[in-house]
Design a protein around this motif. Structure first.
Motif, PDB file in Angstrom:
ATOM      1  N   LYS A  76       0.836  -1.198   0.000  1.00  0.00           N
ATOM      2  CA  LYS A  76       0.000   0.000   0.000  1.00  0.00           C
ATOM      3  C   LYS A  76       0.870   1.245   0.000  1.00  0.00           C
ATOM      4  N   LEU A  77       0.497   2.184  -0.850  1.00  0.00           N
ATOM      5  CA  LEU A  77       1.222   3.447  -0.901  1.00  0.00           C
ATOM      6  C   LEU A  77       0.956   4.251   0.364  1.00  0.00           C
ATOM      7  N   HIS A  78       2.015   4.808   0.913  1.00  0.00           N
ATOM      8  CA  HIS A  78       1.840   5.698   2.070  1.00  0.00           C
ATOM      9  C   HIS A  78       1.666   7.109   1.528  1.00  0.00           C
ATOM     10  N   ILE A  79       0.550   7.715   1.845  1.00  0.00           N
ATOM     11  CA  ILE A  79       0.241   9.038   1.318  1.00  0.00           C
ATOM     12  C   ILE A  79       0.358  10.080   2.414  1.00  0.00           C
ATOM     13  N   SER A  80       1.210  11.059   2.181  1.00  0.00           N
ATOM     14  CA  SER A  80       1.266  12.200   3.108  1.00  0.00           C
ATOM     15  C   SER A  80       1.011  13.461   2.293  1.00  0.00           C
ATOM     16  N   GLU A  81       0.615  14.512   2.975  1.00  0.00           N
ATOM     17  CA  GLU A  81       0.242  15.731   2.258  1.00  0.00           C
ATOM     18  C   GLU A  81       1.440  16.297   1.498  1.00  0.00           C
ATOM     19  N   PRO A  82       1.290  16.488   0.195  1.00  0.00           N
ATOM     20  CA  PRO A  82       2.408  17.022  -0.593  1.00  0.00           C
ATOM     21  C   PRO A  82       2.614  18.507  -0.288  1.00  0.00           C
ATOM     22  N   ALA A 113       4.564  21.087  -5.831  1.00  0.00           N
ATOM     23  CA  ALA A 113       4.152  20.440  -7.081  1.00  0.00           C
ATOM     24  C   ALA A 113       5.005  19.205  -7.381  1.00  0.00           C
ATOM     25  N   TYR A 114       6.289  19.265  -7.029  1.00  0.00           N
ATOM     26  CA  TYR A 114       7.172  18.122  -7.286  1.00  0.00           C
ATOM     27  C   TYR A 114       6.705  16.902  -6.481  1.00  0.00           C
ATOM     28  N   ASP A 115       6.479  17.097  -5.170  1.00  0.00           N
ATOM     29  CA  ASP A 115       6.002  15.998  -4.310  1.00  0.00           C
ATOM     30  C   ASP A 115       4.680  15.441  -4.831  1.00  0.00           C
ATOM     31  N   PHE A 116       3.780  16.354  -5.154  1.00  0.00           N
ATOM     32  CA  PHE A 116       2.465  15.957  -5.645  1.00  0.00           C
ATOM     33  C   PHE A 116       2.617  15.115  -6.916  1.00  0.00           C
ATOM     34  N   GLY A 117       3.484  15.571  -7.809  1.00  0.00           N
ATOM     35  CA  GLY A 117       3.741  14.849  -9.060  1.00  0.00           C
ATOM     36  C   GLY A 117       4.263  13.442  -8.818  1.00  0.00           C
ATOM     37  N   GLN A 118       5.183  13.319  -7.843  1.00  0.00           N
ATOM     38  CA  GLN A 118       5.756  12.006  -7.512  1.00  0.00           C
ATOM     39  C   GLN A 118       4.662  11.056  -7.012  1.00  0.00           C
ATOM     40  N   ILE A 119       3.803  11.572  -6.135  1.00  0.00           N
ATOM     41  CA  ILE A 119       2.726  10.741  -5.579  1.00  0.00           C
ATOM     42  C   ILE A 119       1.749  10.352  -6.689  1.00  0.00           C
ATOM     43  N   ILE A 120       1.386  11.324  -7.517  1.00  0.00           N
ATOM     44  CA  ILE A 120       0.456  11.052  -8.624  1.00  0.00           C
ATOM     45  C   ILE A 120       1.025   9.984  -9.552  1.00  0.00           C
ATOM     46  N   ALA A 175      -7.545   8.547  -3.591  1.00  0.00           N
ATOM     47  CA  ALA A 175      -8.604   9.144  -2.765  1.00  0.00           C
ATOM     48  C   ALA A 175      -8.019   9.692  -1.470  1.00  0.00           C
ATOM     49  N   ASP A 176      -7.073   8.957  -0.873  1.00  0.00           N
ATOM     50  CA  ASP A 176      -6.392   9.451   0.337  1.00  0.00           C
ATOM     51  C   ASP A 176      -5.706  10.787   0.036  1.00  0.00           C
ATOM     52  N   LEU A 177      -5.012  10.835  -1.092  1.00  0.00           N
ATOM     53  CA  LEU A 177      -4.304  12.045  -1.497  1.00  0.00           C
ATOM     54  C   LEU A 177      -5.285  13.211  -1.664  1.00  0.00           C
ATOM     55  N   LEU A 178      -6.406  12.961  -2.341  1.00  0.00           N
ATOM     56  CA  LEU A 178      -7.376  14.026  -2.591  1.00  0.00           C
ATOM     57  C   LEU A 178      -8.090  14.448  -1.302  1.00  0.00           C
ATOM     58  N   THR A 179      -8.196  13.521  -0.355  1.00  0.00           N
ATOM     59  CA  THR A 179      -8.854  13.835   0.916  1.00  0.00           C
ATOM     60  C   THR A 179      -7.986  14.751   1.781  1.00  0.00           C
ATOM     61  N   ILE A 180      -6.661  14.568   1.716  1.00  0.00           N
ATOM     62  CA  ILE A 180      -5.789  15.407   2.554  1.00  0.00           C
ATOM     63  C   ILE A 180      -5.287  16.656   1.827  1.00  0.00           C
ATOM     64  N   THR A 181      -5.579  16.763   0.542  1.00  0.00           N
ATOM     65  CA  THR A 181      -5.120  17.921  -0.230  1.00  0.00           C
ATOM     66  C   THR A 181      -6.233  18.965  -0.313  1.00  0.00           C
ATOM     67  N   ASP A 182      -5.919  20.175   0.046  1.00  0.00           N
ATOM     68  CA  ASP A 182      -6.878  21.276  -0.058  1.00  0.00           C
ATOM     69  C   ASP A 182      -7.195  21.494  -1.542  1.00  0.00           C
ATOM     70  N   PRO A 183      -8.462  21.378  -1.930  1.00  0.00           N
ATOM     71  CA  PRO A 183      -8.814  21.534  -3.348  1.00  0.00           C
ATOM     72  C   PRO A 183      -8.303  22.835  -3.960  1.00  0.00           C
ATOM     73  N   ARG A 184      -8.249  23.914  -3.156  1.00  0.00           N
ATOM     74  CA  ARG A 184      -7.784  25.205  -3.680  1.00  0.00           C
ATOM     75  C   ARG A 184      -6.340  25.158  -4.137  1.00  0.00           C
ATOM     76  N   LEU A 212      -0.536  22.628  -7.397  1.00  0.00           N
ATOM     77  CA  LEU A 212       0.134  21.333  -7.214  1.00  0.00           C
ATOM     78  C   LEU A 212       0.221  20.556  -8.536  1.00  0.00           C
ATOM     79  N   LEU A 213      -0.824  20.666  -9.345  1.00  0.00           N
ATOM     80  CA  LEU A 213      -0.798  19.975 -10.634  1.00  0.00           C
ATOM     81  C   LEU A 213       0.166  20.644 -11.610  1.00  0.00           C
ATOM     82  N   SER A 214       0.385  21.950 -11.396  1.00  0.00           N
ATOM     83  CA  SER A 214       1.246  22.721 -12.272  1.00  0.00           C
ATOM     84  C   SER A 214       0.783  22.496 -13.718  1.00  0.00           C
TER      85      SER A 214
END
Length: 131
Positions: free
Chosen positions: A2-8, A11-18, A31-40, A45-47
């Motif tokens: 299982k991937l361990h997801i922490s808040e990115p 943008a680089y961290d987010f990209g690596q997790i994605i 879903a874990d990533l999207l739940t802990i990431t502020d939509p704003r 983060l997507l750059s």
């Protein structure tokens, strides 16, 4: 494994997790990533890295894992996702089947409408997604 997801934090961290999520097609981790990431923060983060398959795993993860718990969060992610760089390009390249998956998520959001978003909000967002 299982991937361990922490808040990115960027943008680089987010990209690596994605990339890891996408390689494993791990919708639960996404879903874990999207739940802990502020939509704003999503557009930043997507750059300029938004791709069709990333959009789709987001859509599927939101539908399967987040919608039942927090429809408002799903709405906010869809809203800010549409502000990301390359969104229009990615949207234009979706197949009919892929567009139907997006439509299905909007249909489910309509059914689960709550005080966090109005049906008018949803209708105007659907136009942004060209549905």
């Amino acid at each position: 494994e299982k991937l361990h997801i922490s808040e990115p934090s960027n943008a680089y961290d987010f990209g690596q997790i994605i990339n890891a999520v996408n390689t494993n097609k791990d919708k639960a981790a996404c879903a874990d990533l999207l739940t802990i990431t502020d939509p704003r923060k999503l557009p930043v983060l997507l750059s300029n890295k938004l791709e069709g398959e990333i959009l789709l795993i987001f859509i599927q993860s939101l539908e399967y894992y987040v919608l039942g718990k927090d429809p408002g969060l799903v709405y906010r992610h869809l809203f800010y996702l549409s502000k990301a760089e390359r969104f229009k390009v990615v949207l234009a390249l979706l197949s009919k089947n892929e567009k139907e998956q997006v439509q299905q998520l909007f249909d489910l959001l309509t059914e689960k409408q709550n005080d966090q978003y109005s049906l008018e909000d949803l209708e105007s967002l659907k136009k942004v997604y060209e549905l």
